[in-house]
Design a protein around this motif. Structure first.
Motif, PDB file in Angstrom:
ATOM      1  N   GLY A   1       0.857  -1.314   0.226  1.00 20.12           N
ATOM      2  CA  GLY A   1      -0.023  -0.187  -0.050  1.00 20.12           C
ATOM      3  C   GLY A   1       0.797   1.158  -0.084  1.00 20.12           C
ATOM      4  O   GLY A   1       1.910   1.238   0.905  1.00 20.12           O
ATOM      5  N   VAL A   2       0.356   2.261  -0.560  1.00 19.92           N
ATOM      6  CA  VAL A   2       1.383   3.517  -0.842  1.00 19.92           C
ATOM      7  C   VAL A   2       0.474   4.772  -0.377  1.00 19.92           C
ATOM      8  O   VAL A   2      -0.490   4.909  -0.712  1.00 19.92           O
ATOM      9  N   ASN A   3       1.254   5.366   0.738  1.00 19.86           N
ATOM     10  CA  ASN A   3       0.576   6.508   1.211  1.00 19.86           C
ATOM     11  C   ASN A   3       1.527   7.422   0.605  1.00 19.86           C
ATOM     12  O   ASN A   3       2.627   7.441   0.436  1.00 19.86           O
ATOM     13  N   VAL A   4       0.810   8.690   0.399  1.00 18.69           N
ATOM     14  CA  VAL A   4       1.610  10.015   0.075  1.00 18.69           C
ATOM     15  C   VAL A   4       1.059  11.211   0.774  1.00 18.69           C
ATOM     16  O   VAL A   4      -0.093  11.250   1.214  1.00 18.69           O
ATOM     17  N   SER A   5       1.988  12.171   0.988  1.00 13.62           N
ATOM     18  CA  SER A   5       1.959  13.329   1.371  1.00 13.62           C
ATOM     19  C   SER A   5       1.698  14.310   0.185  1.00 13.62           C
ATOM     20  O   SER A   5       2.453  14.202  -0.907  1.00 13.62           O
ATOM     21  N   VAL A   6       0.768  15.291   0.366  1.00 16.17           N
ATOM     22  CA  VAL A   6       0.399  16.183  -0.693  1.00 16.17           C
ATOM     23  C   VAL A   6       0.316  17.622  -0.314  1.00 16.17           C
ATOM     24  O   VAL A   6      -0.257  18.043   0.626  1.00 16.17           O
ATOM     25  N   GLY A   7       1.397  18.453  -0.964  1.00 18.14           N
ATOM     26  CA  GLY A   7       0.983  19.909  -1.177  1.00 18.14           C
ATOM     27  C   GLY A   7       0.340  20.406  -2.240  1.00 18.14           C
ATOM     28  O   GLY A   7       0.556  20.093  -3.301  1.00 18.14           O
ATOM     29  N   ILE A   8      -0.613  21.243  -1.936  1.00 20.98           N
ATOM     30  CA  ILE A   8      -1.400  21.832  -3.015  1.00 20.98           C
ATOM     31  C   ILE A   8      -1.582  23.297  -3.041  1.00 20.98           C
ATOM     32  O   ILE A   8      -1.605  23.976  -1.938  1.00 20.98           O
ATOM     33  N   VAL A   9      -1.052  23.861  -4.308  1.00 21.82           N
ATOM     34  CA  VAL A   9      -1.057  25.290  -4.427  1.00 21.82           C
ATOM     35  C   VAL A   9      -2.425  25.593  -5.483  1.00 21.82           C
ATOM     36  O   VAL A   9      -2.247  25.139  -6.683  1.00 21.82           O
ATOM     37  N   VAL A  10      -3.177  26.451  -5.075  1.00 19.82           N
ATOM     38  CA  VAL A  10      -4.306  27.153  -6.006  1.00 19.82           C
ATOM     39  C   VAL A  10      -4.266  28.485  -6.036  1.00 19.82           C
ATOM     40  O   VAL A  10      -4.440  29.052  -5.279  1.00 19.82           O
ATOM     41  N   THR A  11      -4.220  28.966  -7.537  1.00 21.20           N
ATOM     42  CA  THR A  11      -3.894  30.323  -7.469  1.00 21.20           C
ATOM     43  C   THR A  11      -4.320  30.879  -9.142  1.00 21.20           C
ATOM     44  O   THR A  11      -4.349  29.975  -9.799  1.00 21.20           O
TER      45      THR A  11
ATOM     46  N   GLU B   1       6.687  23.191  -2.781  1.00 18.55           N
ATOM     47  CA  GLU B   1       7.532  22.234  -1.877  1.00 18.55           C
ATOM     48  C   GLU B   1       7.600  22.341  -0.392  1.00 18.55           C
ATOM     49  O   GLU B   1       7.262  21.606   0.386  1.00 18.55           O
ATOM     50  N   ILE B   2       7.415  23.808  -0.231  1.00 24.44           N
ATOM     51  CA  ILE B   2       7.099  24.165   1.642  1.00 24.44           C
ATOM     52  C   ILE B   2       5.804  23.709   2.029  1.00 24.44           C
ATOM     53  O   ILE B   2       5.717  22.885   3.142  1.00 24.44           O
ATOM     54  N   THR B   3       4.849  23.616   1.207  1.00 20.99           N
ATOM     55  CA  THR B   3       3.542  23.053   1.578  1.00 20.99           C
ATOM     56  C   THR B   3       3.443  21.352   1.826  1.00 20.99           C
ATOM     57  O   THR B   3       3.161  21.082   2.693  1.00 20.99           O
ATOM     58  N   LEU B   4       4.182  20.685   1.023  1.00 16.90           N
ATOM     59  CA  LEU B   4       4.388  19.490   0.842  1.00 16.90           C
ATOM     60  C   LEU B   4       5.391  19.119   2.098  1.00 16.90           C
ATOM     61  O   LEU B   4       5.025  18.251   3.135  1.00 16.90           O
ATOM     62  N   HIS B   5       6.425  19.867   2.595  1.00 16.40           N
ATOM     63  CA  HIS B   5       7.146  19.679   3.451  1.00 16.40           C
ATOM     64  C   HIS B   5       6.233  19.665   4.914  1.00 16.40           C
ATOM     65  O   HIS B   5       6.392  18.850   5.834  1.00 16.40           O
ATOM     66  N   ARG B   6       5.457  20.643   4.987  1.00 13.35           N
ATOM     67  CA  ARG B   6       4.428  20.833   6.075  1.00 13.35           C
ATOM     68  C   ARG B   6       3.504  19.588   6.390  1.00 13.35           C
ATOM     69  O   ARG B   6       3.231  19.171   7.331  1.00 13.35           O
ATOM     70  N   ALA B   7       3.095  19.203   5.015  1.00 15.47           N
ATOM     71  CA  ALA B   7       2.245  17.922   5.174  1.00 15.47           C
ATOM     72  C   ALA B   7       2.921  16.826   5.900  1.00 15.47           C
ATOM     73  O   ALA B   7       2.387  15.935   6.781  1.00 15.47           O
ATOM     74  N   LYS B   8       4.232  16.588   5.513  1.00 21.30           N
ATOM     75  CA  LYS B   8       5.102  15.546   6.114  1.00 21.30           C
ATOM     76  C   LYS B   8       5.429  15.764   7.643  1.00 21.30           C
ATOM     77  O   LYS B   8       5.326  14.789   8.318  1.00 21.30           O
ATOM     78  N   GLU B   9       5.695  16.932   7.816  1.00 24.27           N
ATOM     79  CA  GLU B   9       5.880  17.229   9.360  1.00 24.27           C
ATOM     80  C   GLU B   9       4.793  16.971  10.293  1.00 24.27           C
ATOM     81  O   GLU B   9       4.822  16.735  11.185  1.00 24.27           O
TER      82      GLU B   9
ATOM     83  N   PHE C   1      -2.970  22.737   1.875  1.00 25.76           N
ATOM     84  CA  PHE C   1      -3.294  23.625   1.170  1.00 25.76           C
ATOM     85  C   PHE C   1      -2.306  24.650   1.555  1.00 25.76           C
ATOM     86  O   PHE C   1      -1.832  25.019   2.492  1.00 25.76           O
ATOM     87  N   PHE C   2      -1.704  25.488   0.382  1.00 24.57           N
ATOM     88  CA  PHE C   2      -0.765  26.584   0.733  1.00 24.57           C
ATOM     89  C   PHE C   2      -1.494  27.889   1.507  1.00 24.57           C
ATOM     90  O   PHE C   2      -2.582  27.980   0.719  1.00 24.57           O
ATOM     91  N   GLU C   3      -0.783  28.167   2.222  1.00 24.43           N
ATOM     92  CA  GLU C   3      -1.224  29.363   3.168  1.00 24.43           C
ATOM     93  C   GLU C   3      -0.142  30.357   3.442  1.00 24.43           C
ATOM     94  O   GLU C   3       1.002  29.840   3.753  1.00 24.43           O
ATOM     95  N   ARG C   4      -0.529  31.617   2.909  1.00 27.04           N
ATOM     96  CA  ARG C   4       0.530  32.670   2.737  1.00 27.04           C
ATOM     97  C   ARG C   4       1.237  32.577   4.102  1.00 27.04           C
ATOM     98  O   ARG C   4       2.329  32.733   4.213  1.00 27.04           O
TER      99      ARG C   4
END
Length: 621
Positions: free
Chosen positions: A303-313, A328-336, A344-347
């Motif tokens: 089974g494969v789990n993924v962490s996901v960072g999303i930017v909508v703009t 990339e930073i949003t993805l790192h935050r999801a992993k942490e 989601f990306f938050e400014r």
């Protein structure tokens, strides 16, 4: 009268020139004699010219026959007059199959025939240079062949008309190589997905698109992929990556998305169109559920789990680099935050994380440039004497951009960047050197306590570093306290228990930081040579309150202290003493010393010396 050269033929030319020379003033030979001489000269010149022409023709025929490229000689009417052996070998037609056929019949498609006809028409115009085309031509056995066709002309013979010549080179392999290189430039060889280069090109195109258009940039990273690679082998890891690629394509391609493998176990998706955050989240969650379904590799369900960072703009007003960094930073935050989730990306969070990562990246430079220093937090006796029993070494960073930073600002980042051992060694060596100076000057100098971060506590060189510094500085071993916690004790990467035993044999005092009675069982379980406890956390904080939580904390602390005495530990301190009343309650329970805001902030080595000097003068008086 005709001019010399108007009448063809050596005899006629010789006769005319002989007549004219005989009439010239001072001529001594008769016309017949001159004619005989001139005719002989003309015939000799003609023979030499013919020989040159014959030699040139033979050279042309030899070259034509031996040329490694296919050559087609055409007639003025655009049909094939002859082909050389290389052409026969190239397309595997016989000469009889080709002679008399239109030159354009060599082309495999109407568009190629049209291009060839245009080149043939253009090359016959005055002053035109040879022209090259890349065409698909008909092969007698293999169907088609890609060829580079050079279209030129030669003088065709007595008619004086230019005749077309085609020279064909096989570029099938060259085209295949070019296609392979093109795919390598834009395609990931393992999964067949577009690679990072292609993905960035698509992103650039979208960012340059219609104003008001929305894009979604989605970064996905497989959680724990190293476990798959190390546990089942790289072959299994490769198969998992291929399966993930197929599932991502199936999920996102119906939405006209660009799906790419960026590197390693990292993938990216690019969407464009009319959608909102909810639409994107629905797609991502469906994808995460689909990926979690086991894929079977060599009979094993993975089974494969993924962490996901999303930017909508909105597409307008952003650069590729900005969006990549945000994703990339949003993805790192999801992993942490625990992995196997999307964020989601938050400014505001993005700016905070950028600050954190920039701090982490600069730790090495800060060390090299001497920006780190050691301060000391006093631990004071709670018997009313306010005597400093211990000073606790605390690292600080005088950051050139962010000012004074404390360990909470950079310790976790030092673990990520691998800088914790270097920082830990700096704290240890500097604080031991300072403490050695105090003990040489003052008989009442307090002990030095160094709290080891986990990554440094498990360092196999720790004992060697401590022993070396004790010898170098002259600090008495019993004036050094090494403090660790239950996390370091149970870390499987190191041999902390053995290290503590060796340090205790050197007469270094061992202190354990605890947050509850359960931590004490590690002392009993592993027979640890612990002489001191430091209690911190919710139990200490709650004791400052007058509500039920304070009463509960009182009971739990009493139990903890009772268990400590059973283990032979009577010297217990508290971290986080807020007020005089708080200190009194702790003392009533049997806690002998404390540190916290009640006793002041950390101070530098010079201020510690000043305090010790003041206490010494006060003692004399």
């Amino acid at each position: 009268m005709q001019e010399p050269g108007d009448t063809p033929g050596p005899a006629g030319i010789a006769r005319r020139w002989a007549a004219r020379l005989a009439e010239a003033e001072g001529a001594k030979l008769p016309a017949e004699t001159l004619e005989s001489v001139l005719l002989a000269v003309a015939q000799e010149a003609q023979a030499e010219a013919q020989a040159e022409r014959d030699a040139a023709a033979r050279r042309f025929i030899d070259l034509y026959a031996a040329a490694p490229i296919g050559v087609v000689l055409g007639d003025a009417d655009g049909t094939i007059r002859d082909v050389n052996p290389a052409f026969v070998q190239l397309l595997e037609y016989t000469r009889s199959d080709l002679i008399g056929q239109p030159l354009t019949s060599l082309a495999a498609t109407p568009s190629d025939a049209k291009a060839l006809a245009a080149a043939l028409a253009e090359i016959t115009l005055p002053g035109r240079r040879p022209r090259q085309e890349r065409l698909t031509v008909i092969h007698a056995k293999d169907g088609t062949l890609r060829a580079r066709v050079t279209v030129a002309t030669v003088e065709g013979g007595p008619d004086g008309m230019p005749h077309p010549v085609l020279m064909l080179e096989d570029i099938n392999e060259l085209d295949l190589l070019g296609e392979t290189l093109r795919r390598q430039n834009v395609q990931d060889p393992l999964t067949g997905l577009p690679n990072a280069y292609h993905f960035e090109s698509k992103l650039d195109m979208m960012l340059a698109g219609t104003t008001g258009e929305r894009i979604a940039l989605i970064y996905l990273d497989i959680d724990g992929f190293r476990v798959i690679n190390d546990g089942l082998g790289p072959g299994a890891g490769d198969e998992v990556l291929r399966q993930v690629a197929r599932k991502l394509e199936a999920q996102f391609m119906p939405h006209d998305a660009v799906v790419a493998r960026l590197s390693g176990d990292g993938f990216a998706v690019l969407l464009r169109g009319e959608f909102d955050n909810t639409n994107v989240v629905d797609l991502v969650e469906d994808t995460m559920r689909e990926l979690a379904e086991p894929v079977y590799v060599e009979g094993k369900g993975i089974g494969v789990n993924v962490s996901v960072g999303i930017v909508v703009t909105e597409a307008a007003g952003h650069t590729r680099e900005e969006l990549h960094r945000a994703a990339e930073i949003t993805l790192h935050r999801a992993k942490e935050n625990g992995k196997a989730q999307w964020m989601f990306f938050e400014r505001e969070l993005h700016d905070r994380d950028r600050r954190r990562y920039s701090i982490g990246a600069a730790i090495g430079g800060g060390l090299e440039n001497g920006q780190f220093e050691v301060d000391y937090e006093p631990t004071v006796k709670l018997d009313g004497s306010n005597q400093i029993a211990v000073v606790n070494a605390v690292l600080r960073w005088n950051h050139p951009d962010y000012g004074l930073l404390r360990p909470a600002d950079f310790s976790a980042l030092a673990d990520v960047t691998g800088m914790t051992p270097a920082l830990g060694q700096l704290v240890l060596t500097q604080s031991m050197a300072d403490a050695a100076v105090w003990h040489q000057e003052f008989t009442n100098a307090p002990d030095l306590c160094v709290r080891l971060p986990t990554r440094f506590a498990i360092d196999p060189n720790l004992v060697c570093i401590v022993r070396t510094e004790l010898e170098r500085t002259g600090l008495p071993p019993n004036k050094l306290r090494i403090c660790t916690d239950s996390i370091a004790l149970t870390d499987p990467r190191g041999e902390v228990l053995e290290t503590l035993s060796v340090l205790a044999e050197l007469n270094v005092k061992i202190t354990l930081a605890v947050s509850g009675a359960a931590d004490l069982e590690l002392i009993h379980q592993h027979r640890l040579p612990v002489g001191f406890l430091i209690v911190s956390g919710s139990l200490i904080d709650a004791l400052a309150e007058d509500d039920d939580s304070g009463h509960s904390a009182h009971r739990h602390l009493s139990m903890l202290l009772s268990r400590a005495r059973e283990l032979g530990i009577t010297r217990v301190g508290a971290d986080g003493v807020h007020s005089t009343e708080h200190a009194r309650r702790l003392a009533e329970l049997g806690i002998i010393a404390g540190r916290g805001k009640l006793f002041g902030e950390e101070v530098g080595a010079a201020e510690v010396r000043s305090m010790l000097a003041g206490a010494k003068e006060q003692g004399r008086s």
